[in-house]
Design an enzyme around this catalytic site. Sequence first.
Site, PDB file in Angstrom:
ATOM      1  N   LEU A   1      48.993  56.824  41.109  1.00  0.00           N
ATOM      2  CA  LEU A   1      49.219  56.400  40.041  1.00  0.00           C
ATOM      3  C   LEU A   1      49.808  56.152  40.150  1.00  0.00           C
ATOM      4  O   LEU A   1      51.383  57.067  40.626  1.00  0.00           O
ATOM      5  CB  LEU A   1      48.069  57.510  38.812  1.00  0.00           C
ATOM      6  CG  LEU A   1      46.592  57.523  38.580  1.00  0.00           C
ATOM      7  CD1 LEU A   1      46.710  58.622  38.096  1.00  0.00           C
ATOM      8  CD2 LEU A   1      46.465  56.365  38.190  1.00  0.00           C
ATOM      9  N   PRO A   2      50.666  55.244  39.086  1.00  0.00           N
ATOM     10  CA  PRO A   2      52.574  54.861  38.851  1.00  0.00           C
ATOM     11  C   PRO A   2      53.576  55.427  38.350  1.00  0.00           C
ATOM     12  O   PRO A   2      54.041  55.846  39.162  1.00  0.00           O
ATOM     13  CB  PRO A   2      52.895  53.841  38.121  1.00  0.00           C
ATOM     14  CG  PRO A   2      50.871  53.649  37.654  1.00  0.00           C
ATOM     15  CD  PRO A   2      50.251  54.297  37.343  1.00  0.00           C
TER      16      PRO A   2
ATOM     17  N   THR B   1      53.026  59.223  43.561  1.00  0.00           N
ATOM     18  CA  THR B   1      54.704  59.685  43.822  1.00  0.00           C
ATOM     19  C   THR B   1      55.046  60.465  41.997  1.00  0.00           C
ATOM     20  O   THR B   1      56.223  58.937  41.063  1.00  0.00           O
ATOM     21  CB  THR B   1      56.014  58.602  44.005  1.00  0.00           C
ATOM     22  OG1 THR B   1      54.839  59.144  45.692  1.00  0.00           O
ATOM     23  CG2 THR B   1      57.162  59.649  44.211  1.00  0.00           C
TER      24      THR B   1
ATOM     25  N   LYS C   1      58.998  64.409  49.162  1.00  0.00           N
ATOM     26  CA  LYS C   1      58.969  63.018  49.359  1.00  0.00           C
ATOM     27  C   LYS C   1      60.616  62.744  48.850  1.00  0.00           C
ATOM     28  O   LYS C   1      60.928  61.497  49.040  1.00  0.00           O
ATOM     29  CB  LYS C   1      58.090  62.490  48.185  1.00  0.00           C
ATOM     30  CG  LYS C   1      57.860  60.665  47.810  1.00  0.00           C
ATOM     31  CD  LYS C   1      57.685  59.923  49.009  1.00  0.00           C
ATOM     32  CE  LYS C   1      57.690  59.144  48.339  1.00  0.00           C
ATOM     33  NZ  LYS C   1      56.630  57.879  47.808  1.00  0.00           N
TER      34      LYS C   1
ATOM     35  N   LYS D   1      63.342  53.784  41.531  1.00  0.00           N
ATOM     36  CA  LYS D   1      62.494  54.513  41.191  1.00  0.00           C
ATOM     37  C   LYS D   1      62.472  55.644  41.702  1.00  0.00           C
ATOM     38  O   LYS D   1      62.844  57.083  41.032  1.00  0.00           O
ATOM     39  CB  LYS D   1      60.872  53.971  40.994  1.00  0.00           C
ATOM     40  CG  LYS D   1      59.849  55.155  40.539  1.00  0.00           C
ATOM     41  CD  LYS D   1      58.216  55.137  40.552  1.00  0.00           C
ATOM     42  CE  LYS D   1      57.811  56.323  40.335  1.00  0.00           C
ATOM     43  NZ  LYS D   1      55.964  56.256  41.100  1.00  0.00           N
TER      44      LYS D   1
END
Lengths: 296, 296, 296, 296
Positions: free
Chosen positions: D65-66, D97, D172, D247
């Site tokens: 998901l975003p 992420t 990450k 982002k």
Amino acid sequence: MANIAFIGLGNMGGPMAINLAKAGHQVCVFDLSADAVAHVVAAGASTKASAIACVQGAQFVISMLPAGKHVDAVYLAENTGLINHIEAGCLVIDSSTIDAATSCKVAKALATKDINFVDAPVSGGVGGAVAGTLSFMVGGSTEEFAQAEPILMAMGKNIFHAGVHGAGQIAKVCNNMLLSVLMVGTSEALQLGLANGLDPKVLSNIMSKSSGSNWTLDGYNPCPGVMDNVPASNDYQGGFMVDLMAKDLGLAMETSLASQSSTPMGALARSLYAMHAASGNGSKDFSSIFKLFNKK
Amino acid sequence: MANIAFIGLGNMGGPMAINLAKAGHQVCVFDLSADAVAHVVAAGASTKASAIACVQGAQFVISMLPAGKHVDAVYLAENTGLINHIEAGCLVIDSSTIDAATSCKVAKALATKDINFVDAPVSGGVGGAVAGTLSFMVGGSTEEFAQAEPILMAMGKNIFHAGVHGAGQIAKVCNNMLLSVLMVGTSEALQLGLANGLDPKVLSNIMSKSSGSNWTLDGYNPCPGVMDNVPASNDYQGGFMVDLMAKDLGLAMETSLASQSSTPMGALARSLYAMHAASGNGSKDFSSIFKLFNKK
Amino acid sequence: MANIAFIGLGNMGGPMAINLAKAGHQVCVFDLSADAVAHVVAAGASTKASAIACVQGAQFVISMLPAGKHVDAVYLAENTGLINHIEAGCLVIDSSTIDAATSCKVAKALATKDINFVDAPVSGGVGGAVAGTLSFMVGGSTEEFAQAEPILMAMGKNIFHAGVHGAGQIAKVCNNMLLSVLMVGTSEALQLGLANGLDPKVLSNIMSKSSGSNWTLDGYNPCPGVMDNVPASNDYQGGFMVDLMAKDLGLAMETSLASQSSTPMGALARSLYAMHAASGNGSKDFSSIFKLFNKK
Amino acid sequence: MANIAFIGLGNMGGPMAINLAKAGHQVCVFDLSADAVAHVVAAGASTKASAIACVQGAQFVISMLPAGKHVDAVYLAENTGLINHIEAGCLVIDSSTIDAATSCKVAKALATKDINFVDAPVSGGVGGAVAGTLSFMVGGSTEEFAQAEPILMAMGKNIFHAGVHGAGQIAKVCNNMLLSVLMVGTSEALQLGLANGLDPKVLSNIMSKSSGSNWTLDGYNPCPGVMDNVPASNDYQGGFMVDLMAKDLGLAMETSLASQSSTPMGALARSLYAMHAASGNGSKDFSSIFKLFNKK
């Protein structure tokens, strides 16, 4: 004279409440620290057993709290939130320095009960709070600003209407981000002069009267010995703590991220202040960043 | 009134020489551009066929040249250097903005012929040169400064004694490095406010009256429309060119490298101005760095 | 086998000269330190009373000197410069790390006497010099490169032809500027992981096998304890000194200024290394920059 | 073979779900886009009318998901949250992420229902998702990692156990922050070489075999023409979008702020990418930051 509830009596809130009382307002104060309450009551305020009791019947509620989560909880917590106890028509003045999003959220919730709201963070430090010379940066409608202004005048000197709800917080983080850049830039320039043989008093005087003039150089010089009565000449005691500048820069960076703005100088200042705090200078005045550029 | 030779009649040197002539001094000027010479002669100066001819018999020699290599060559070139033609006791005033090392080298060489020297770079731009309101940052002995001061007063308003030979140049690069940081920091802060809905006039007013106050924000605002009569409100025409700021930041960085100083903000400003110049803004006013932070 | 003069027997030059001698070349060495000379002579080289005596009749002259001014003086000084004593057709290999402008100036001067030249700075450190595994970045014509290559093979493993005169120096500063950015970026990333509870060995392994892979992370990890046999696990002793990285970053910044390039990361690394050196870490390995980001 | 529910079939989720189906798993997929669902169903998956229907009886639930708010809502929303429909013993694998705090919050909530959880963000891009060669950075207990690993093997090549809940997300952001620094640093170094006359292919080769070696230089070169088959040689089309890097850098900065870490290079990269996005490059590959350093 107004009936005012004041929540949060820390280093800033305490003297602010005292100034309101001195100005003749009826001030009912609340804080979790009994000592803090006692100190303000001794100066003319009253107190009650709870924040809820304080706000009942108040024309104004003023809060001065550490972070957005505290403001959110104090006003909006499910059962204990003051939203359920403040009267319609009352004006809530939140002078905490917090994120604009929380200010807007609280404003919106209070509006559903016809309670007015302004965010009104301050600058001027503990000295300004005691002297009643704070600057207030106010976010709210023209009517809300007009309602707030006479009360704020008892605690400060410059009352700015920054814009709609949240604008007070935005103005504050913009100003303090800029302030941090001024302080780091001034420190670098003075150290560069020092390393090349200049007298820092002479260089400060030249730049202050030239295009390098800025608030930190002119009146809050970070180089020890250049000015009397500034933290730099008192081992960086007092003033505006590095940890508080780091907090404000955190809010500035969150604002920058949220609006996808590019703020390279502000971001560099943030990391330098974090570095400075991490090496044990968190409770020093923020002008102590000067030492980061010391030559051994 | 003094007998003055003036070498270098560019955008700055021309009006400076004119102000000296207007003050009643005997000014003999030289420049490779015949037009530049004619313009100043029309305003009351005289000229001769060569710089060497100009300096003969002069009590003061003033130079305003683009870079250190030109200053070095004009005074010290093996056969043609003015050092062999200036009289003992004369004061050389070099108002070029160059590296301090060259200033010191020229001062030392001239001293062997009993010629006095001050480095005296200026701030205030073309406007200040024309109006006679420049600031001079002077490096030299107390005697040399005293000798220079009355002459400089005809061209400027603030005459600062920065220290020994070279100190004028150091003060200039420290000030202009700080100025660049003020401009970038102010631009970021205003853009952050804009991106979050604030009116830039309102925000500028608030920060100018708070701890964000600085020379660029208060009188040279980089946001179009906030102030009249500044380059930002005239498509960034006029003022202090990006290429010149980039040149001064180059000198600041060389000074920083030579003294192994840490100047992260100054270095960041240097790279941002280089980036801005490389994308075609070299001849715009330096407040145009504001555009680098524009949101589309 | 060739007849080689070798000037400059420091930490790098000494083992390089020894490797040439071991490879069977006739090597005549010179240094101002008698001890340095004696050490290399003991390993098979010869010596003479002066650098001038060494270069007479040599087919190759190799120099390894601290800075541009030394290289300029050794080859071009008015009376004592080797230019007047090196034979036509000889190849000068300057392995010093200096500014490209000086390399080009020396190359041009030597060419007037039909002496060939390459700039050939090295990477690989003292370890590589001893082991004969240095990398050479060579600037010169195709013919000059071909002439240099077999000699360089006795001292190194990778011999790169970077381009024309000066290109070896440019390649070196580009590489080392990038190296400094890799080291600071890797340090920040590992510290961010640590501050958020990750094991630095685990995080290093993940990033090394992902897009964070780089020379410093993969084989020269700056976090103590992650790798054996790196300076970080030996209190940052040995390796590549902070002061030397600061010197190379100074050359990189001069190169950036001269070409009006924008190098914000390189400039930030320069200031951080200057800050780190100024607080007493100049003789530590350059991976010690990791400590700058320590949380107390 | 396992019974898997897959929620979120965007550019990454779609091919990941297809690879699971191809590996023989029973995959029931859900997305708000009917087209996205149809595409994956055509490749062997099944679907149901709602996410809730999909997860009933599943042994594994995978989400892609975003942002954190979507993950929070999908699993924990008051009435519609999947938490009320997933069976005890099931493993939730969230490959989005997002911020580590949300991962930990979801993990903790699911644990109250005896549902296992790992955060498992990926690297490798759309190409890696299609090819089944993604890297997974996994946060969870040893048991949860063991439960996840065989499933993840159908979609990726490197499955890393980063640590406890949230550690996958931290790994990450550390990796991608470092990646951004590598890309900017490599771009600056190549541009500095170019501006000083070097061939970018030659310089890239030298630095790749020297201490400048890094993932971006060696295999994803940002300079057009140096490598075939990279975005730089295809007008920066494809690859990893600037907006996505921005982002991820936003998440990295939030992580840095929350832990009061100093990350000057990461912060500078963030502002440069924001600047680059704001000037219209948001949908270009992230190696296009190279253009920011172009000389006109």
